[in-house]
Design a protein around this motif. Structure first.
Motif, PDB file in Angstrom:
ATOM      1  N   ASP A 220       0.827  -1.206   0.000  1.00  0.00           N
ATOM      2  CA  ASP A 220       0.000   0.000   0.000  1.00  0.00           C
ATOM      3  C   ASP A 220       0.863   1.259   0.000  1.00  0.00           C
ATOM      4  OD1 ASP A 220      -2.446  -1.611   0.505  1.00  0.00           O
ATOM      5  OD2 ASP A 220      -1.515  -1.965   2.447  1.00  0.00           O
TER       6      ASP A 220
ATOM      7  N   GLU B 248       3.167   2.079  -3.274  1.00  0.00           N
ATOM      8  CA  GLU B 248       2.372   2.491  -4.437  1.00  0.00           C
ATOM      9  C   GLU B 248       2.081   3.982  -4.378  1.00  0.00           C
ATOM     10  OE1 GLU B 248       0.535   1.740  -8.093  1.00  0.00           O
ATOM     11  OE2 GLU B 248       1.654   0.327  -6.839  1.00  0.00           O
TER      12      GLU B 248
ATOM     13  N   THR C 127       5.484   6.144  -4.462  1.00  0.00           N
ATOM     14  CA  THR C 127       6.084   6.255  -5.795  1.00  0.00           C
ATOM     15  C   THR C 127       5.289   7.205  -6.680  1.00  0.00           C
ATOM     16  OG1 THR C 127       6.938   3.999  -5.637  1.00  0.00           O
ATOM     17  CG2 THR C 127       6.807   4.966  -7.833  1.00  0.00           C
ATOM     18  N   ASN C 128       3.989   7.006  -6.739  1.00  0.00           N
ATOM     19  CA  ASN C 128       3.161   7.852  -7.590  1.00  0.00           C
ATOM     20  C   ASN C 128       3.239   9.317  -7.172  1.00  0.00           C
ATOM     21  OD1 ASN C 128       2.319   5.667  -9.110  1.00  0.00           O
ATOM     22  ND2 ASN C 128       0.476   5.319  -7.891  1.00  0.00           N
TER      23      ASN C 128
ATOM     24  N   LYS D  23       8.649  -0.067  -9.008  1.00  0.00           N
ATOM     25  CA  LYS D  23       7.548   0.863  -9.248  1.00  0.00           C
ATOM     26  C   LYS D  23       8.020   2.200  -9.811  1.00  0.00           C
ATOM     27  CE  LYS D  23       4.581  -1.367  -5.873  1.00  0.00           C
ATOM     28  NZ  LYS D  23       3.779  -1.277  -4.641  1.00  0.00           N
TER      29      LYS D  23
END
Length: 384
Positions: free
Chosen positions: A148, A151, A154-155, A185
């Motif tokens: 969780d 993700e 990184t974004n 990622k």
């Protein structure tokens, strides 16, 4: 006849009055976390939060049992964790456990819990393998995992324009897996990890690594480790003039980060698998109940999950009694359990997925990004 019946009735009432009310059986559950050492702030906050759940349950007065919390210190050390886990798992008077913040400890202890059939609910450790590496039905997790956090981290970093990364990670399973996830990622999102440095959790001097990083001029230094190591890295970045944005995941999110760094902590980005406490469905009530005990330490960001883990265990015991196998079976079927942190849903590996939230260090507190002065443009992060 009337007089005789009255005398008998009075005698019965007197006998009832002289007989004490039947007391409830006491059921023990364990809490395990780092109560000493560099991560003790998080551990003490977790213990206090689990203790709050027990106190709230006992004070309600409508439970079948009286609950007692047995708190033990794993020191955030795998060998100590195994010893403590064995101690509670072999004590048949303890029915289940609220266990572990440190992932290196949590992964080291799962075999113990499985061997002795001791059901546990993880309250802070985020390494995915804790629940996914084995099909150990004794092991559950209410907080989210690295899946969780990485993700969202990184974004968010890529979207902010931080595309050239250096990663500093500890060399435990926790740090190594975080690095691998970031590597995978970030590349998919168009980022580049130009260098990585694996460092020991007890390393003190980072001059060699930081001088190299200074020459590389990355957009961001992404840290994968816990608070004590993060404090040393961040303070030495300042000392060596590494003017680069610093970011991490929830391992550094402790009040001790601010206590140690002071103003140097300002602007640190972090990502945690929990919404702010004030945004949680039962956050206000939790804080009120926590405050009643006048603890000298705050609950810390993972405290609500320690509360949830204890509450979930006690709820299972209320249903089936103080029987480890039956409690485990109830926990395994957890779906849509309404907790103070929101609904708890265990997947087929008894893991609860939680959407992560962006935070920034602002004026000595972890502030949700969207509500910060950095998001509004009043303050600027490094490199923006």
């Amino acid at each position: 006849m009337i007089f005789k019946a009255t005398v008998i009735s009075a005698a019965i009432l007197m006998a009832m009055a002289s007989t004490p009310a039947q007391s409830k059986d006491t059921v023990k559950i364990a809490f395990i976390g780092p109560l000493s050492g560099g991560n003790s702030a998080t551990g003490i906050g977790g213990r206090n939060s689990a203790e709050t759940a027990v106190r709230v349950r006992n004070e309600k007065g409508d439970s079948k049992y009286n609950y007692e919390l047995v708190a033990l210190d794993d020191e955030c050390k795998p060998n100590v964790g195994v010893q403590v886990a064995t101690r509670v798992a072999t004590d048949r008077s303890i029915i289940a456990g609220v266990t572990h913040f440190c992932s290196a400890v949590a992964i080291a202890t799962v075999d113990v819990y499985h061997r002795f059939g001791f059901p546990v609910v993880i309250w802070g450790a985020i390494l995915p393998e804790i629940t996914y590496a084995h099909d150990y039905k004794e092991v559950h997790r209410v907080n989210g995992s690295m899946l969780d956090e990485t993700e969202v981290a990184t974004n968010s970093l890529i979207d902010m324009g931080y595309k050239k990364w250096v990663v500093i990670h500890d060399t435990t399973d926790y740090g190594n897996v975080l690095y691998k996830m970031f590597q995978e990622k970030a590349t998919k999102r168009g980022g580049e990890i130009v260098a990585s440095f694996g460092v020991g959790a007890n390393q003190q001097d980072f001059s060699a690594e930081l001088l190299q990083i200074k020459e590389m001029k990355p957009d961001v230094v992404v840290f994968a480790g816990l608070t004590p190591l993060g404090v040393r890295v961040r303070s030495q970045m300042e000392h060596f003039g590494v003017e680069t944005q610093f970011a991490a995941v929830s391992g550094i999110m402790s009040t001790s980060y601010f206590d140690a760094l002071g103003k140097t902590a300002e602007g640190t980005l972090s990502f945690h698998n929990a919404a702010p406490l004030t945004s949680m469905p039962g956050g206000k009530a939790f804080l009120e109940n926590y405050s009643k005990a006048k603890y000298s330490n705050p609950p810390e960001p993972y405290g609500p999950y320690a509360y949830v883990a204890a509450d979930l265990i006690m709820n299972a015991i209320e249903q089936v009694g103080p029987d480890r196998k039956k409690v485990q079976a109830v926990l395994n079927q957890t779906k849509n359990y309404q907790s103070i942190a929101g609904p708890i849903n265990f997947d087929d590996h008894r893991n609860n997925s939680v959407a992560s939230t962006r935070y920034v260090a602002q004026d000595g507190d972890w502030v949700q990004w969207e509500k910060s002065e950095y998001a509004s443009g009043k303050r600027q992060l490094k490199g923006r």
